[in-house]
Write a protein that holds these residues in place. Sequence first.
Motif, PDB file in Angstrom:
ATOM      1  N   GLU A 102      88.304 -30.846 -13.114  1.00 23.69           N
ATOM      2  CA  GLU A 102      86.988 -30.243 -13.376  1.00 23.69           C
ATOM      3  C   GLU A 102      87.087 -28.724 -13.333  1.00 23.69           C
ATOM      4  N   THR A 103      86.311 -28.081 -14.185  1.00 23.37           N
ATOM      5  CA  THR A 103      86.149 -26.621 -14.166  1.00 23.37           C
ATOM      6  C   THR A 103      84.951 -26.281 -13.270  1.00 23.37           C
ATOM      7  N   PHE A 104      84.888 -25.046 -12.777  1.00 24.32           N
ATOM      8  CA  PHE A 104      83.763 -24.585 -11.935  1.00 24.32           C
ATOM      9  C   PHE A 104      82.418 -24.730 -12.672  1.00 24.32           C
ATOM     10  N   LYS A 157      91.052 -13.525 -17.282  1.00 25.86           N
ATOM     11  CA  LYS A 157      89.964 -14.453 -16.955  1.00 25.86           C
ATOM     12  C   LYS A 157      89.613 -15.347 -18.133  1.00 25.86           C
ATOM     13  N   GLN A 158      89.629 -14.791 -19.334  1.00 22.32           N
ATOM     14  CA  GLN A 158      89.239 -15.594 -20.505  1.00 22.32           C
ATOM     15  C   GLN A 158      90.265 -16.675 -20.835  1.00 22.32           C
ATOM     16  N   PHE A 159      91.471 -16.578 -20.262  1.00 21.86           N
ATOM     17  CA  PHE A 159      92.476 -17.630 -20.488  1.00 21.86           C
ATOM     18  C   PHE A 159      92.274 -18.810 -19.531  1.00 21.86           C
ATOM     19  N   ALA A 167      92.433 -26.520 -35.962  1.00 22.38           N
ATOM     20  CA  ALA A 167      93.490 -26.228 -36.940  1.00 22.38           C
ATOM     21  C   ALA A 167      93.952 -24.781 -36.936  1.00 22.38           C
ATOM     22  N   TRP A 168      93.976 -24.138 -35.767  1.00 20.23           N
ATOM     23  CA  TRP A 168      94.689 -22.876 -35.607  1.00 20.23           C
ATOM     24  C   TRP A 168      95.673 -23.042 -34.457  1.00 20.23           C
ATOM     25  N   SER A 169      96.681 -22.162 -34.434  1.00 17.18           N
ATOM     26  CA  SER A 169      97.682 -22.310 -33.377  1.00 17.18           C
ATOM     27  C   SER A 169      98.145 -20.946 -32.892  1.00 17.18           C
ATOM     28  N   ASN A 188      88.467 -20.004 -26.663  1.00 15.94           N
ATOM     29  CA  ASN A 188      87.481 -21.070 -26.482  1.00 15.94           C
ATOM     30  C   ASN A 188      87.262 -21.235 -24.986  1.00 15.94           C
ATOM     31  N   PHE A 189      86.070 -20.891 -24.525  1.00 15.07           N
ATOM     32  CA  PHE A 189      85.738 -21.030 -23.099  1.00 15.07           C
ATOM     33  C   PHE A 189      84.216 -21.159 -23.087  1.00 15.07           C
ATOM     34  N   TYR A 190      83.760 -22.386 -23.359  1.00 12.42           N
ATOM     35  CA  TYR A 190      82.333 -22.625 -23.595  1.00 12.42           C
ATOM     36  C   TYR A 190      81.452 -22.236 -22.422  1.00 12.42           C
ATOM     37  N   GLU A 191      82.036 -22.161 -21.228  1.00 10.73           N
ATOM     38  CA  GLU A 191      81.261 -21.724 -20.069  1.00 10.73           C
ATOM     39  C   GLU A 191      80.688 -20.324 -20.310  1.00 10.73           C
ATOM     40  N   PHE A 192      81.344 -19.541 -21.175  1.00 11.77           N
ATOM     41  CA  PHE A 192      80.910 -18.167 -21.430  1.00 11.77           C
ATOM     42  C   PHE A 192      80.339 -17.984 -22.830  1.00 11.77           C
ATOM     43  N   ARG A 232      98.189 -25.919 -30.112  1.00 12.90           N
ATOM     44  CA  ARG A 232      97.522 -26.315 -31.370  1.00 12.90           C
ATOM     45  C   ARG A 232      96.085 -26.711 -31.044  1.00 12.90           C
ATOM     46  N   CYS A 233      95.142 -25.917 -31.537  1.00  7.85           N
ATOM     47  CA  CYS A 233      93.731 -26.230 -31.313  1.00  7.85           C
ATOM     48  C   CYS A 233      93.298 -27.304 -32.319  1.00  7.85           C
ATOM     49  N   VAL A 234      92.347 -28.129 -31.928  1.00  2.00           N
ATOM     50  CA  VAL A 234      91.830 -29.173 -32.819  1.00  2.00           C
ATOM     51  C   VAL A 234      91.142 -28.558 -34.050  1.00  2.00           C
ATOM     52  N   GLY A 254      94.213 -28.580 -28.107  1.00  6.25           N
ATOM     53  CA  GLY A 254      93.956 -27.593 -27.053  1.00  6.25           C
ATOM     54  C   GLY A 254      92.835 -27.938 -26.101  1.00  6.25           C
ATOM     55  N   PHE A 255      91.865 -28.749 -26.517  1.00  2.00           N
ATOM     56  CA  PHE A 255      90.736 -28.994 -25.609  1.00  2.00           C
ATOM     57  C   PHE A 255      91.133 -29.777 -24.368  1.00  2.00           C
ATOM     58  N   LYS A 256      92.321 -30.443 -24.408  1.00  3.86           N
ATOM     59  CA  LYS A 256      92.790 -31.150 -23.213  1.00  3.86           C
ATOM     60  C   LYS A 256      93.243 -30.164 -22.128  1.00  3.86           C
ATOM     61  N   SER A 257      93.560 -28.930 -22.532  1.00 10.27           N
ATOM     62  CA  SER A 257      94.128 -27.953 -21.587  1.00 10.27           C
ATOM     63  C   SER A 257      93.014 -27.215 -20.847  1.00 10.27           C
ATOM     64  N   ILE A 258      92.475 -27.872 -19.863  1.00  5.99           N
ATOM     65  CA  ILE A 258      91.284 -27.418 -19.134  1.00  5.99           C
ATOM     66  C   ILE A 258      91.547 -26.122 -18.349  1.00  5.99           C
ATOM     67  N   LYS A 259      90.523 -25.265 -18.344  1.00 13.67           N
ATOM     68  CA  LYS A 259      90.633 -23.935 -17.715  1.00 13.67           C
ATOM     69  C   LYS A 259      89.963 -23.887 -16.333  1.00 13.67           C
ATOM     70  N   SER A 260      90.314 -22.882 -15.558  1.00 11.50           N
ATOM     71  CA  SER A 260      89.644 -22.526 -14.287  1.00 11.50           C
ATOM     72  C   SER A 260      89.300 -23.769 -13.464  1.00 11.50           C
ATOM     73  N   PRO A 296      80.080 -30.303 -15.426  1.00  9.42           N
ATOM     74  CA  PRO A 296      81.200 -29.408 -15.665  1.00  9.42           C
ATOM     75  C   PRO A 296      82.120 -29.908 -16.793  1.00  9.42           C
ATOM     76  N   TYR A 297      82.935 -28.974 -17.301  1.00  8.36           N
ATOM     77  CA  TYR A 297      83.994 -29.345 -18.242  1.00  8.36           C
ATOM     78  C   TYR A 297      84.958 -30.256 -17.486  1.00  8.36           C
ATOM     79  N   VAL A 298      85.236 -31.410 -18.060  1.00  3.15           N
ATOM     80  CA  VAL A 298      86.113 -32.394 -17.407  1.00  3.15           C
ATOM     81  C   VAL A 298      87.227 -32.766 -18.369  1.00  3.15           C
TER      82      VAL A 298
HETATM   83  N1  MTE Z   1      88.450 -25.335 -20.670  1.00  2.00           N
HETATM   84  C1  MTE Z   1      87.170 -25.087 -20.308  1.00  2.00           C
HETATM   85  N2  MTE Z   1      86.830 -25.179 -19.014  1.00  2.00           N
HETATM   86  N3  MTE Z   1      86.220 -24.734 -21.226  1.00  2.00           N
HETATM   87  C2  MTE Z   1      86.512 -24.661 -22.562  1.00  2.00           C
HETATM   88  O1  MTE Z   1      85.617 -24.367 -23.367  1.00  2.00           O
HETATM   89  N4  MTE Z   1      88.223 -24.903 -24.305  1.00  2.00           N
HETATM   90  C3  MTE Z   1      89.432 -25.661 -24.669  1.00  2.00           C
HETATM   91  C4  MTE Z   1      90.578 -25.383 -23.697  1.00  2.00           C
HETATM   92  N5  MTE Z   1      90.127 -25.443 -22.321  1.00  2.00           N
HETATM   93  C5  MTE Z   1      87.850 -24.939 -22.978  1.00  2.00           C
HETATM   94  C6  MTE Z   1      88.811 -25.237 -21.977  1.00  2.00           C
HETATM   95  C7  MTE Z   1      89.873 -25.396 -26.033  1.00  2.00           C
HETATM   96  S1  MTE Z   1      88.955 -26.112 -27.263  1.00  2.00           S
HETATM   97  C8  MTE Z   1      91.004 -24.688 -26.313  1.00  2.00           C
HETATM   98  S2  MTE Z   1      91.610 -24.569 -27.912  1.00  2.00           S
HETATM   99  C9  MTE Z   1      91.701 -23.944 -25.264  1.00  2.00           C
HETATM  100  O2  MTE Z   1      91.095 -24.082 -23.968  1.00  2.00           O
HETATM  101  C10 MTE Z   1      91.681 -22.469 -25.657  1.00  2.00           C
HETATM  102  O3  MTE Z   1      92.453 -21.719 -24.790  1.00  2.00           O
HETATM  103  P1  MTE Z   1      92.569 -20.144 -25.038  1.00  2.00           P
HETATM  104  O4  MTE Z   1      91.178 -19.586 -25.009  1.00  2.00           O
HETATM  105  O5  MTE Z   1      93.434 -19.636 -23.931  1.00  2.00           O
HETATM  106  O6  MTE Z   1      93.178 -19.991 -26.396  1.00  2.00           O
END
Ligand code: MTE
Length: 325
Positions: free
Chosen positions: A179-181, A226-228, A148-150, A89-93, A144-146, A241-247, A198-200
Amino acid sequence: MLIKRPRGWEIAEALATPEDVFLNRRALIKGAGSIAAAGVIGAALPAELALARADERTVWAKYYPGKRNPKYKPGRPITPEDINAAYNNFYEFGSHKQISRAAQALKVRPWTIRIDGLVEKPFILDFDDLLKKVSIEERLYRHRCVEAWSMTVPWSGFPMADLVRLARPLSSARFVRMETFVDKKVARGQLAHWYPWPYVEGVTMAEAMNALAFMVTGAYGKPLHKQFGAPIRLHLPWKYGFKSIKSIVRVSFTDKRPKSFWETVQGREYGFWANVNPKVPHPRWSQATERVLGTDERVPTRIYNGYGPWVAHLYKNMKGERLFM
Ligand code: MTE
């Protein structure tokens, strides 16, 4: 022209995806799993992953794999790397799971993080300098993603508390907002103008200082794919999982509760706390069980994703809060 607004993970995957597509994807994932089991994990990774990582390896190799911290025992097998790397899950892409190829467009060096808000002095933190200031360790965490997969991942990184200390927040700071880029040329998913880029995301200071809150810079003994969410993301294993913000490019300290990306999109379904609880269903699906990525198994979900002994005390005596949404 029919324009269909993507809904992605707002809907449980099995409901959102036509059944034949869903079943084929699962067959694919299972197939990849047996390749991994046969001991040729790398062979199943897309070629561009190997190419994109060559320069990063030379610079960052000295940090990975970090020494494994034995305190964090997931009690489940690690999700094979190739399966995890092809299901994100990386909605930016894009608002689907197969974004790994698109995510290779992300340039992760140089990378800076702006530290601002209620701090002694705002500053710009260079990611390579940050790595020199912290001690990288490996932790095996359940995620644990919202939806319902883990999965279970060997993350490398450092405690979020160390980042907070480096930032030198004022005593008036009550929350950390991240914030994400934003770069529409690189991240084409950000052309979807109906999302509030941005994703916050945000946490309380107490959550940020909790021993489990982990800034992730690597996985599977290497710098992050990169996708992580390279080069640095958060992982909060007791929350959806959506709380675990990327990049992450910005970390701000504030006295106001941040409004997150998904809370802005649909506040009735995604709240600030988002702690895992099998007894509180999502408005559109059950959270009682979870599909273990890369297997045919469904297992019962546990409150706080099984991390209650570390975090349950944070939420004692909080009245009127939607702690599990
Ligand atoms: N962070 C950003 N910037 N954009 C996203 O779309 N998706 C979230 C979270 N962090 C997301 C994000 C969601 S819904 C989940 S479940 C995890 O990232 C997924 O992480 P993974 O792709 O490493 O499994």
